[in-house]
Design an enzyme around this catalytic site. Structure first.
Site, PDB file in Angstrom:
ATOM      1  N   PHE A  10      -5.452  -0.420 -13.533  1.00 44.79           N
ATOM      2  CA  PHE A  10      -4.741   0.750 -13.035  1.00 44.79           C
ATOM      3  C   PHE A  10      -5.605   2.001 -13.106  1.00 44.79           C
ATOM      4  O   PHE A  10      -6.265   2.266 -14.116  1.00 44.79           O
ATOM      5  CB  PHE A  10      -3.482   1.015 -13.870  1.00 44.79           C
ATOM      6  N   ASP A  11      -5.558   2.784 -12.042  1.00 44.96           N
ATOM      7  CA  ASP A  11      -5.975   4.169 -12.093  1.00 44.96           C
ATOM      8  C   ASP A  11      -4.932   4.918 -12.936  1.00 44.96           C
ATOM      9  O   ASP A  11      -3.834   4.401 -13.163  1.00 44.96           O
ATOM     10  CB  ASP A  11      -6.030   4.716 -10.669  1.00 44.96           C
ATOM     11  N   LEU A  12      -5.261   6.132 -13.380  1.00 44.82           N
ATOM     12  CA  LEU A  12      -4.303   6.906 -14.184  1.00 44.82           C
ATOM     13  C   LEU A  12      -3.673   8.030 -13.367  1.00 44.82           C
ATOM     14  O   LEU A  12      -2.491   7.969 -13.025  1.00 44.82           O
ATOM     15  CB  LEU A  12      -5.003   7.466 -15.426  1.00 44.82           C
ATOM     16  N   ASP A  13      -4.460   9.051 -13.036  1.00 45.12           N
ATOM     17  CA  ASP A  13      -3.924  10.213 -12.321  1.00 45.12           C
ATOM     18  C   ASP A  13      -3.487   9.836 -10.916  1.00 45.12           C
ATOM     19  O   ASP A  13      -4.268   9.300 -10.124  1.00 45.12           O
ATOM     20  CB  ASP A  13      -4.986  11.315 -12.231  1.00 45.12           C
TER      21      ASP A  13
END
Length: 218
Positions: A10-13
């Site tokens: 997963f990416d965060l932002d």
């Protein structure tokens, strides 16, 4: 239905959390140190996703030296006031719980400094869902998406023959995944567009976190 993937990066932002307030205020503060006044912070949302040095250089014409100084100013504000000026997208905790219960390995691959990413996940109660965190290093290092994806794949404890997929909201996520030989699913509730994500090569796009398990084959 056969499971398509057994590990999710997963990416965060823009993927797990909406950092608009904290990031745009931090960017505005940094620009202010150079005498640049920002009247409309919505113009700064393009800073969410790409490496900050690139954004200051590409969007404001900063030299490499000034771009790195701008990042230092940004982090002065961000660590003090911006880091938790953030919110978890609706449905994300339930998504992570679903994946964890299904035995999917869950990893984070973010261009944000790893120390900040851990603090954010812990603050919002998401850290227990993650098997591995891959982020940028401070003061410099591993800040390209392909680098953090590669680190997650190499050191994230994936079993031989694992079928990983990247999930993110910007073309950087899709291209970073492709550079490491894995597919990517784009999310449309973040800061990218359908055209951007599909144009970069996303194998699918979803409107909500709740649609992701179906894309993974659960």
């Amino acid at each position: 239905m056969e499971r398509r993937y057994d590990a999710v990066l997963f990416d965060l932002d823009g993927t797990l959390t909406d950092p608009y307030e904290g990031i745009t205020k931090s960017v505005a503060y940094a620009l202010g140190q150079f005498g640049i006044e920002v009247r409309d912070r919505s113009t700064l949302k393009r800073f969410i996703g790409p490496p900050l040095v690139d954004s200051f250089r590409d969007f404001y014409g900063f030299s490499e030296e000034d771009a790195r100084l701008a990042v230092t100013h940004y982090r002065t504000y961000y660590t003090r006031d911006g880091i938790f000026d953030n919110r978890v997208y609706s449905g994300v905790p339930e998504l992570l719980q679903c994946l964890q219960q299904a035995g999917i390995r869950i990893l984070l691959a973010t261009s944000k400094p790893e120390v900040f990413a851990r603090q954010i996940l812990e603050h919002f109660g998401l850290l227990p869902y993650f098997d591995f965190i891959s982020g940028a290093l401070l003061p410099r290092g591993r800040d390209r998406k392909a680098e953090v994806v590669a680190h997650a794949l190499a050191d994230g404890g994936l079993p031989a023959g694992a079928r990983p997929v990247m999930v993110g909201d910007r073309f950087h996520d899709v291209e970073g995944a492709a550079a490491c030989g894995i597919p990517a699913i784009g999310v449309l509730y973040g800061f990218g567009t359908r055209e951007e994500l599909l144009g970069a090569g996303a194998v699918a796009v979803v409107q909500t976190p709740g649609e992701l398990p179906g894309c993974i084959g659960l």
